[in-house]
Design a protein around this motif. Sequence first.
Motif, PDB file in Angstrom:
ATOM      1  N   ALA A  31       0.833  -1.206   0.000  1.00 49.41           N
ATOM      2  CA  ALA A  31       0.000   0.000   0.000  1.00 49.41           C
ATOM      3  C   ALA A  31       0.870   1.259   0.000  1.00 49.41           C
ATOM      4  CB  ALA A  31      -0.928  -0.005   1.206  1.00 49.41           C
ATOM      5  N   GLN A  32       1.943   1.237   0.754  1.00 54.78           N
ATOM      6  CA  GLN A  32       2.833   2.391   0.777  1.00 54.78           C
ATOM      7  C   GLN A  32       3.509   2.580  -0.581  1.00 54.78           C
ATOM      8  OE1 GLN A  32       5.403   1.477   4.035  1.00 54.78           O
ATOM      9  NE2 GLN A  32       4.022   2.346   5.571  1.00 54.78           N
ATOM     10  N   ALA A  33       3.930   1.495  -1.207  1.00 51.78           N
ATOM     11  CA  ALA A  33       4.595   1.595  -2.504  1.00 51.78           C
ATOM     12  C   ALA A  33       3.637   2.090  -3.573  1.00 51.78           C
ATOM     13  CB  ALA A  33       5.163   0.230  -2.900  1.00 51.78           C
ATOM     14  N   VAL A  34       2.405   1.619  -3.536  1.00 50.98           N
ATOM     15  CA  VAL A  34       1.415   2.042  -4.525  1.00 50.98           C
ATOM     16  C   VAL A  34       1.056   3.509  -4.323  1.00 50.98           C
ATOM     17  CG1 VAL A  34      -0.992   1.719  -5.225  1.00 50.98           C
ATOM     18  CG2 VAL A  34       0.491  -0.260  -4.940  1.00 50.98           C
ATOM     19  N   ASN A  35       0.956   3.946  -3.100  1.00 53.17           N
ATOM     20  CA  ASN A  35       0.598   5.336  -2.826  1.00 53.17           C
ATOM     21  C   ASN A  35       1.756   6.294  -3.065  1.00 53.17           C
ATOM     22  OD1 ASN A  35      -2.012   4.686  -2.139  1.00 53.17           O
ATOM     23  ND2 ASN A  35      -1.515   4.403   0.021  1.00 53.17           N
ATOM     24  N   LEU A  36       2.969   5.787  -3.065  1.00 56.15           N
ATOM     25  CA  LEU A  36       4.133   6.648  -3.227  1.00 56.15           C
ATOM     26  C   LEU A  36       4.237   7.195  -4.654  1.00 56.15           C
ATOM     27  CD1 LEU A  36       6.641   7.742  -1.821  1.00 56.15           C
ATOM     28  CD2 LEU A  36       7.852   5.694  -2.565  1.00 56.15           C
ATOM     29  N   GLY A  37       3.829   6.418  -5.653  1.00 56.11           N
ATOM     30  CA  GLY A  37       3.923   6.839  -7.053  1.00 56.11           C
ATOM     31  C   GLY A  37       3.196   8.136  -7.346  1.00 56.11           C
ATOM     32  N   PRO A  38       1.891   8.239  -7.054  1.00 55.28           N
ATOM     33  CA  PRO A  38       1.173   9.494  -7.327  1.00 55.28           C
ATOM     34  C   PRO A  38       1.721  10.685  -6.541  1.00 55.28           C
ATOM     35  CG  PRO A  38      -0.383   7.704  -6.977  1.00 55.28           C
ATOM     36  CD  PRO A  38       0.977   7.166  -6.662  1.00 55.28           C
ATOM     37  N   VAL A  39       2.189  10.450  -5.326  1.00 55.73           N
ATOM     38  CA  VAL A  39       2.742  11.547  -4.518  1.00 55.73           C
ATOM     39  C   VAL A  39       4.016  12.074  -5.172  1.00 55.73           C
ATOM     40  CG1 VAL A  39       3.779  12.118  -2.287  1.00 55.73           C
ATOM     41  CG2 VAL A  39       1.707  10.735  -2.377  1.00 55.73           C
ATOM     42  N   LEU A  40       4.896  11.170  -5.599  1.00 59.93           N
ATOM     43  CA  LEU A  40       6.129  11.607  -6.257  1.00 59.93           C
ATOM     44  C   LEU A  40       5.833  12.297  -7.578  1.00 59.93           C
ATOM     45  CD1 LEU A  40       8.511   8.605  -5.579  1.00 59.93           C
ATOM     46  CD2 LEU A  40       8.552  10.872  -4.529  1.00 59.93           C
ATOM     47  N   ARG A  41       4.853  11.830  -8.303  1.00 54.88           N
ATOM     48  CA  ARG A  41       4.483  12.454  -9.583  1.00 54.88           C
ATOM     49  C   ARG A  41       4.046  13.910  -9.355  1.00 54.88           C
ATOM     50  NH1 ARG A  41       2.656   9.609 -13.968  1.00 54.88           N
ATOM     51  NH2 ARG A  41       1.948  10.943 -15.636  1.00 54.88           N
ATOM     52  N   ALA A  83      11.239   9.350 -16.549  1.00 52.61           N
ATOM     53  CA  ALA A  83      10.817   8.273 -15.653  1.00 52.61           C
ATOM     54  C   ALA A  83       9.755   7.399 -16.307  1.00 52.61           C
ATOM     55  CB  ALA A  83      10.282   8.852 -14.342  1.00 52.61           C
ATOM     56  N   GLU A  84       8.823   8.016 -17.033  1.00 50.67           N
ATOM     57  CA  GLU A  84       7.796   7.224 -17.714  1.00 50.67           C
ATOM     58  C   GLU A  84       8.422   6.358 -18.795  1.00 50.67           C
ATOM     59  OE1 GLU A  84       4.963  10.089 -19.019  1.00 50.67           O
ATOM     60  OE2 GLU A  84       3.883  10.065 -17.105  1.00 50.67           O
ATOM     61  N   GLY A  85       9.356   6.902 -19.543  1.00 48.14           N
ATOM     62  CA  GLY A  85      10.046   6.116 -20.563  1.00 48.14           C
ATOM     63  C   GLY A  85      10.879   5.012 -19.952  1.00 48.14           C
ATOM     64  N   HIS A  86      11.500   5.291 -18.835  1.00 48.79           N
ATOM     65  CA  HIS A  86      12.311   4.299 -18.145  1.00 48.79           C
ATOM     66  C   HIS A  86      11.431   3.151 -17.655  1.00 48.79           C
ATOM     67  CE1 HIS A  86      15.748   2.810 -15.959  1.00 48.79           C
ATOM     68  NE2 HIS A  86      15.027   2.751 -14.860  1.00 48.79           N
ATOM     69  N   ASN A  87      10.299   3.453 -17.062  1.00 51.51           N
ATOM     70  CA  ASN A  87       9.383   2.421 -16.588  1.00 51.51           C
ATOM     71  C   ASN A  87       8.818   1.628 -17.750  1.00 51.51           C
ATOM     72  OD1 ASN A  87       9.752   3.034 -13.943  1.00 51.51           O
ATOM     73  ND2 ASN A  87       7.980   4.377 -13.791  1.00 51.51           N
ATOM     74  N   ARG A  88       8.505   2.301 -18.840  1.00 46.30           N
ATOM     75  CA  ARG A  88       7.907   1.631 -19.986  1.00 46.30           C
ATOM     76  C   ARG A  88       8.913   0.644 -20.592  1.00 46.30           C
ATOM     77  NH1 ARG A  88       4.827   5.672 -22.244  1.00 46.30           N
ATOM     78  NH2 ARG A  88       6.735   6.705 -22.895  1.00 46.30           N
ATOM     79  N   SER A  89      10.188   1.026 -20.614  1.00 41.15           N
ATOM     80  CA  SER A  89      11.185   0.144 -21.216  1.00 41.15           C
ATOM     81  C   SER A  89      11.370  -1.122 -20.379  1.00 41.15           C
ATOM     82  CB  SER A  89      12.515   0.856 -21.380  1.00 41.15           C
ATOM     83  OG  SER A  89      13.069   1.147 -20.112  1.00 41.15           O
ATOM     84  N   ARG A  90      11.076  -1.068 -19.099  1.00 47.14           N
ATOM     85  CA  ARG A  90      11.212  -2.254 -18.255  1.00 47.14           C
ATOM     86  C   ARG A  90      10.032  -3.191 -18.407  1.00 47.14           C
ATOM     87  NH1 ARG A  90      13.489  -0.591 -12.362  1.00 47.14           N
ATOM     88  NH2 ARG A  90      15.568  -0.077 -13.043  1.00 47.14           N
ATOM     89  N   SER A  91       8.833  -2.643 -18.552  1.00 43.09           N
ATOM     90  CA  SER A  91       7.658  -3.495 -18.540  1.00 43.09           C
ATOM     91  C   SER A  91       7.204  -3.912 -19.923  1.00 43.09           C
ATOM     92  CB  SER A  91       6.507  -2.790 -17.814  1.00 43.09           C
ATOM     93  OG  SER A  91       6.213  -1.582 -18.472  1.00 43.09           O
ATOM     94  N   ALA A  92       7.099  -2.985 -20.859  1.00 41.61           N
ATOM     95  CA  ALA A  92       6.582  -3.314 -22.194  1.00 41.61           C
ATOM     96  C   ALA A  92       7.258  -2.412 -23.217  1.00 41.61           C
ATOM     97  CB  ALA A  92       5.075  -3.110 -22.230  1.00 41.61           C
TER      98      ALA A  92
END
Length: 121
Positions: free
Chosen positions: A79-89, A104-113
């Motif tokens: 729950a803390q990890a999921v809530n941390l994303g929108p706060v950092l954004r 950061a969005e490009g970096h995350n996208r390259s890891r997942s899909a």
Amino acid sequence: MTAATVLITELQRDQRFKATCPSCMEDFALSDAVLFALGAEPPAPALAALNAMRVRIKERKAALRASRERMTKGARRTAQAVNLGPVLRRAVLCFGGTALLRWAEGHNRSRSAPRRGASAR
């Protein structure tokens, strides 16, 4: 001898008397079972089986308690990890870091899909 002890002696002596296990539904000879009268002190094998069952129940309770604690800690961490994303954004956007956010969005996208239009390697 009481009527119960006479009956128990007869049931254990004769091989023809059988019973069905309520757990596995298999028949077994009563001569192989440990029988005792309800009002009498249970024999040593019955007491040993009862104590072993109590130990297994205690161990199972401890394992369930530990599992419940791990689940609670894991759920709290998730729950803390999921809530941390929108706060950092929001924090990045407040400080004018749109370039950082795009990175950061490009970096995350390259890891997942893979990105849209990008060829698969």
